[in-house]
Design an enzyme around this catalytic site. Structure first.
Site, short mmCIF file in Angstrom:
data_model
loop_
_atom_site.label_atom_id
_atom_site.label_comp_id
_atom_site.label_asym_id
_atom_site.label_seq_id
_atom_site.Cartn_x
_atom_site.Cartn_y
_atom_site.Cartn_z
N ASP A 115 39.95 58.83 37.71
CA ASP A 115 38.66 59.62 37.67
C ASP A 115 37.60 59.63 36.97
O ASP A 115 37.73 59.29 35.53
CB ASP A 115 39.10 61.24 37.35
CG ASP A 115 38.41 62.24 37.56
OD1 ASP A 115 37.16 62.05 37.68
OD2 ASP A 115 38.87 63.49 37.75
N GLY A 134 32.63 49.20 47.91
CA GLY A 134 32.10 48.06 47.11
C GLY A 134 30.76 47.27 47.70
O GLY A 134 30.51 46.34 47.07
N GLY A 135 29.92 48.05 48.34
CA GLY A 135 28.78 47.62 48.74
C GLY A 135 27.86 47.27 47.35
O GLY A 135 27.18 46.23 47.42
N LYS A 136 27.84 48.05 46.44
CA LYS A 136 26.98 48.04 45.42
C LYS A 136 27.62 47.24 44.33
O LYS A 136 26.81 46.42 43.71
CB LYS A 136 26.70 49.45 44.87
CG LYS A 136 25.60 50.16 46.07
CD LYS A 136 25.10 51.40 45.73
CE LYS A 136 24.69 52.20 46.78
NZ LYS A 136 25.72 52.77 47.59
N ASP A 142 27.21 56.21 41.46
CA ASP A 142 26.55 56.39 43.13
C ASP A 142 27.64 57.56 43.36
O ASP A 142 28.52 57.37 44.16
CB ASP A 142 26.99 55.28 43.90
CG ASP A 142 26.29 55.19 45.10
OD1 ASP A 142 25.25 55.72 45.64
OD2 ASP A 142 26.81 54.62 46.26
N GLU A 173 37.33 53.28 41.52
CA GLU A 173 37.36 53.93 42.50
C GLU A 173 38.69 54.78 42.50
O GLU A 173 39.76 54.03 42.44
CB GLU A 173 37.42 53.17 43.99
CG GLU A 173 37.61 53.82 44.94
CD GLU A 173 36.68 55.08 45.42
OE1 GLU A 173 35.51 55.12 45.23
OE2 GLU A 173 37.46 56.28 45.43
N ALA A 191 32.84 53.39 43.19
CA ALA A 191 32.75 51.75 43.70
C ALA A 191 32.73 51.86 45.05
O ALA A 191 32.15 51.02 45.76
CB ALA A 191 33.34 50.70 42.90
N CYS A 212 23.41 59.99 48.32
CA CYS A 212 22.84 59.89 49.76
C CYS A 212 22.55 61.35 50.10
O CYS A 212 22.42 61.71 51.19
CB CYS A 212 23.40 59.15 50.65
SG CYS A 212 25.28 59.70 50.83
C1 LIG Z 1 29.22 57.35 47.58
S1 LIG Z 1 30.67 56.69 47.46
C2 LIG Z 1 30.22 55.27 46.87
C3 LIG Z 1 29.87 54.12 47.42
C4 LIG Z 1 29.97 52.81 46.60
N1 LIG Z 1 29.01 52.90 45.54
C5 LIG Z 1 29.19 51.63 47.55
O1 LIG Z 1 28.10 51.41 47.36
O2 LIG Z 1 29.88 51.10 48.23
C6 LIG Z 1 31.47 57.77 46.31
C7 LIG Z 1 32.65 57.49 45.94
O3 LIG Z 1 33.22 58.15 44.84
C8 LIG Z 1 34.39 58.47 44.61
N2 LIG Z 1 34.66 59.56 44.03
C9 LIG Z 1 34.98 60.68 44.30
N3 LIG Z 1 35.34 61.49 43.33
C10 LIG Z 1 35.32 60.66 42.06
C11 LIG Z 1 35.31 60.81 40.82
N4 LIG Z 1 35.88 61.93 40.18
N5 LIG Z 1 35.25 60.02 39.89
C12 LIG Z 1 35.02 58.58 40.41
N6 LIG Z 1 34.73 58.28 41.90
C13 LIG Z 1 34.95 59.52 42.57
C14 LIG Z 1 34.58 58.67 46.49
O4 LIG Z 1 36.05 58.39 46.50
C15 LIG Z 1 33.59 57.55 46.89
O5 LIG Z 1 34.29 56.29 47.19
#
Ligand SMILES: C[S@@+](CC[C@H](N)C(=O)[O-])C[C@H]1O[C@@H](n2cnc3c(N)ncnc32)[C@H](O)[C@@H]1O
Length: 717
Positions: A435, A388-390, A452, A408, A385, A509
């Site tokens: 996780d 938090g944009g989405k 995401d 997160e 998350a 992305c």
């Molecule tokens: C692309 S960003 C998410 C952006 C978010 N959805 C937004 O729109 O603001 C990916 C996120 O996944 C988290 N992440 C990394 N490994 C992860 C895991 N094993 N489980 C859950 N989240 C994880 C990262 O810390 C990061 O904040």
């Protein structure tokens, strides 16, 4: 209807503002440096032979003419860019359309054709806000050339090459997409007996052929400072040869020699490592390679999302205009997005921002949430998350009803989620920090899940140029592996029996197939899910065939977004529907060769523990910005060092690329296996045709899905 904007006091319209919107392209620093050094060393050039002189004179003339042409072209392109957005509904829409949309419609316009500026009503006006967003949109016309180029084109025609007597496929250790360069006479690429039709200029004179530099010249070049203008020129010439290979190649030269030079020069000119540049060359057809690379050299337009829980887009726009912000609606495809051309105030510190009236958010970040189409009173999980944009977008679409779990695992980044949730007035969120792979399953089932995923960020190179050099094969495979684990966990958290949902949206992305289609294809094999239409009205179809890989045909329903094509960050969005909550047993749906990797391997570098909170880098970045704009794909995966510690190097890579993880490859599957697979596909396809899938999507979005693919008769799981 909202308050009308006072058009009189609006900042002056016209080309002035339009041209201000996009900065002039920045000449790469090294090119400028080179041009300077060229001037300085002008007199010190080597004496040329008379033939070389003639050739260079011709080249100079050609270059001059081309430059003029290019200058004129780029000028018109610069002017045209917004117009392209207009036609193609990319970002942003045309000036005229924008003006009409935003500042009151033409008197003869029907009121029912609402401009969508009464944001809250628009967003929720129909039974499905997201559906409406897409439905009001004229489908974006993706580039015709891309449509024409089937995804199949991206994979080398192995048989064709063999017929051509080409030992080239074997020799081509670069593994580049030769087919893109093959013309109708491709069969004779390596064969000198073919008639060389040397191109002639208007006066009937032979045009000088581009001469490939010899190996010693290349190694000499390596010892000199890069002459980037010359490299640029050579890239153009090599692309020209590859586009008309039989006629323009030097006799006896092979395509792979040109490709090797192209790869080298592109890396030099744009500053990428060879690994990533090769991936990019493989991904795009010839003319698009440079378009993509150039787009990565310019920033995407700044965009914001109206928080419809707090305000209406029209009111927000007026408030910001009053503060000296020059903006317009983002495009017809969204009723909440605004594009900002320029501003006299920092957008992250206006009273409206602090009051949570908007989120600074890249245009493509809106798409996964639109595809998710959250409904009021649902239970939704945002598995990754931060910042938090989405999450806040989902909450707004749910109108603060139901519940959204914002997960997160990085504690520092979680703070950004908390900050944004408070600022945006979200009251239906539960924040957790786990996780995603270990998110409790079966006890907590959700109507919809957004994954995401953390990724390589190859779609946001303009934002983070370090991606150009920081990625390698191992890194991508490791991410891909984590993504596969996350997607299985996300599916296991989705409730197939949900009355309103049972959907999962996967997004990244990244533009790399390994992190996108490959991951979805894997999930299709491991869980009882199928791909459905995303409801997004534009974007490029996902790959179902990519080079030697074969993905499930339904992958075409996934959407890809590119900076050079849609003027937004590169993104991938795919929507899945869960059929049942059962987990497919490997022997139920997999070939023997695919069983091995279904259980995690503790020695696999991707099977890593979460990074601890002492990771100051991600932590500080998370808290320093609470906008979605720093949407860098953070990964909790290990660093290189961690990986090196926990595996035996190549062994681990072999594990990562094991048959089970890899999509079907045409080359590696025996006829027997193929037949077996085909039977299986047919069996599962009989259960669920794609048309059904589209129909389910239709139910969900409340509007018909018009994709020609949905009626293709192809079956999905
Ligand atoms: C692309 S960003 C998410 C952006 C978010 N959805 C937004 O729109 O603001 C990916 C996120 O996944 C988290 N992440 C990394 N490994 C992860 C895991 N094993 N489980 C859950 N989240 C994880 C990262 O810390 C990061 O904040």
């Amino acid at each position: 209807m909202g308050r009308r904007l006072d058009v009189e006091t609006r900042p002056k319209k016209g080309p002035g503002r339009k041209t201000r919107k996009q900065k002039d392209p920045e000449v790469p620093h090294r090119v400028r440096a080179f041009e300077k050094s060229q001037e300085e060393v002008e007199g010190t050039k080597k004496a040329l032979s008379s033939r070389s002189k003639k050739r260079s004179a011709k080249r100079a003339l050609k270059l001059e003419a081309k430059k003029n042409g290019v200058a004129a072209k780029s000028e018109s392109k610069q002017q045209k860019r917004p117009a392209k957005s207009d036609d193609e509904s990319s970002v942003p829409t045309s000036k005229k359309a924008r003006a009409e949309d935003f500042f009151g419609r033409a008197p003869d316009q029907d009121n029912s054709d609402d401009d969508g500026l009464d944001a809250p009503a628009d967003e929720f006006g129909s039974s499905d806000a997201s559906g409406e967003e897409s439905d009001t949109t004229e489908a974006v016309v993706t580039k015709k050339k891309r449509k024409e180029r089937s995804t199949e084109d991206a994979e080398p025609e192995v048989d064709g090459d063999a017929q051509a007597g080409g030992d080239e496929a074997d020799e081509d250790d670069l593994d580049l997409p030769d087919d893109e360069f093959v013309d109708s006479n491709a069969g004779s690429d390596d064969d000198d007996s073919g008639v060389d039709e040397t191109p002639k200029n208007e006066d009937g004179e032979e045009e000088p052929k581009f001469v490939l530099p010899e190996a010693n010249e290349i190694s000499e070049e390596k010892n000199r400072p890069a002459e980037l203008a010359a490299v640029d020129q050579r890239i153009q010439e090599v692309l020209g040869v590859l586009a008309d290979f039989n006629n323009k190649r030097e006799s006896g030269r092979k395509r792979k020699e040109y490709l090797a030079l192209l790869l080298r020069d592109l890396c030099l000119y744009y500053g990428y490592n060879e690994f990533l540049m090769e991936k990019i060359i493989q991904l795009f057809p010839l003319p698009e390679i440079r378009e993509f690379l150039e787009a990565n050299e310019a920033q995407r337009p700044v965009t914001i999302r109206t928080n419809i829980l707090r305000t209406r887009r029209k009111d927000l726009a007026q408030a910001l205009i009053n503060r000296g912000v020059n903006l317009d609606p983002l495009g017809e495809w969204t009723k909440v997005g605004l594009v900002v051309y320029d501003t006299q105030v920092p957008l992250g510190a206006t009273p409206e921002y602090l009051a949570g009236h908007y989120m600074l958010q890249g245009a493509s970040s809106l798409l996964p949430v639109m595809a998710l189409a959250p409904q009021e009173n649902e239970k939704i999980l945002d598995m990754c998350a931060a910042p938090g944009g989405k999450t806040t977008h989902i909450s707004a679409l749910m109108r603060n009803t139901g519940v959204i779990y914002a997960n997160e695992p990085n504690k520092n980044r979680t703070k950004a989620v908390v900050g944004n949730i408070h600022r945006m007035g979200i009251t239906n969120a539960v924040i957790c920090s786990l996780d995603g792979r270990k998110f409790p399953k079966n006890t907590q089932l959700f109507d919809r899940v957004l994954l995401d995923a953390p990724c390589s960020g190859t779609g946001v190179i303009a934002k983070d140029p370090s991606v150009k050099t920081s990625k390698d094969e191992r890194d991508i495979l490791r991410r891909s592996h984590l993504q596969k684990e996350l997607i299985l966990a996300a599916i296991d958290c989705t409730d197939a029996r949900s009355k309103t949902g049972g959907f999962l949206v996967y997004s990244t992305c990244s533009v790399l197939v390994e992190e996108n289609e490959w991951v979805i294809d894997y999930a299709l094999k491991k869980r009882d899910v199928h791909v459905v239409e995303s409801g997004l009205s534009f974007g490029v179809d996902g790959f179902s065939r990519y080079r030697e890989h074969r993905f499930h045909a339904s992958l075409k329903m996934a959407k890809r977004f590119y900076p050079h094509e849609h003027n937004m960050d590169g993104f991938f969005v795919c929507k899945l529907k869960k059929n049942s909550n059962r987990i497919l047993q490997p022997d139920e749906d997999e070939d023997d060769d695919e069983k091995s990797s279904s259980s995690p391997d503790p020695t696999d570098p991707a099977d890593v523990e979460m990074e601890d909170e002492s990771d100051q880098k991600t932590g500080s970045q998370a808290t320093s910005s609470d906008s979605d704009d720093d949407d860098v794909r953070y990964s909790l995966n290990t660093t290189e060092a961690d990986a090196a510690e926990s595996d035996g190097g190549n062994e681990a890579e072999a594990e990562l690329t094991s048959a089970a993880d890899a999509p079907t490859t045409s080359a590696s599957t025996s006829p027997k296996q193929k037949k077996k697979k085909l039977k299986k596909r047919e069996r599962s396809a009989a259960k669920r045709p794609i048309a059904d899938a589209a129909a389910e999507s239709e139910d969900e979005t409340g509007r018909p899905q018009s994709s020609p693919r949905s009626g293709s008769g192809k079956k999905a799981k």
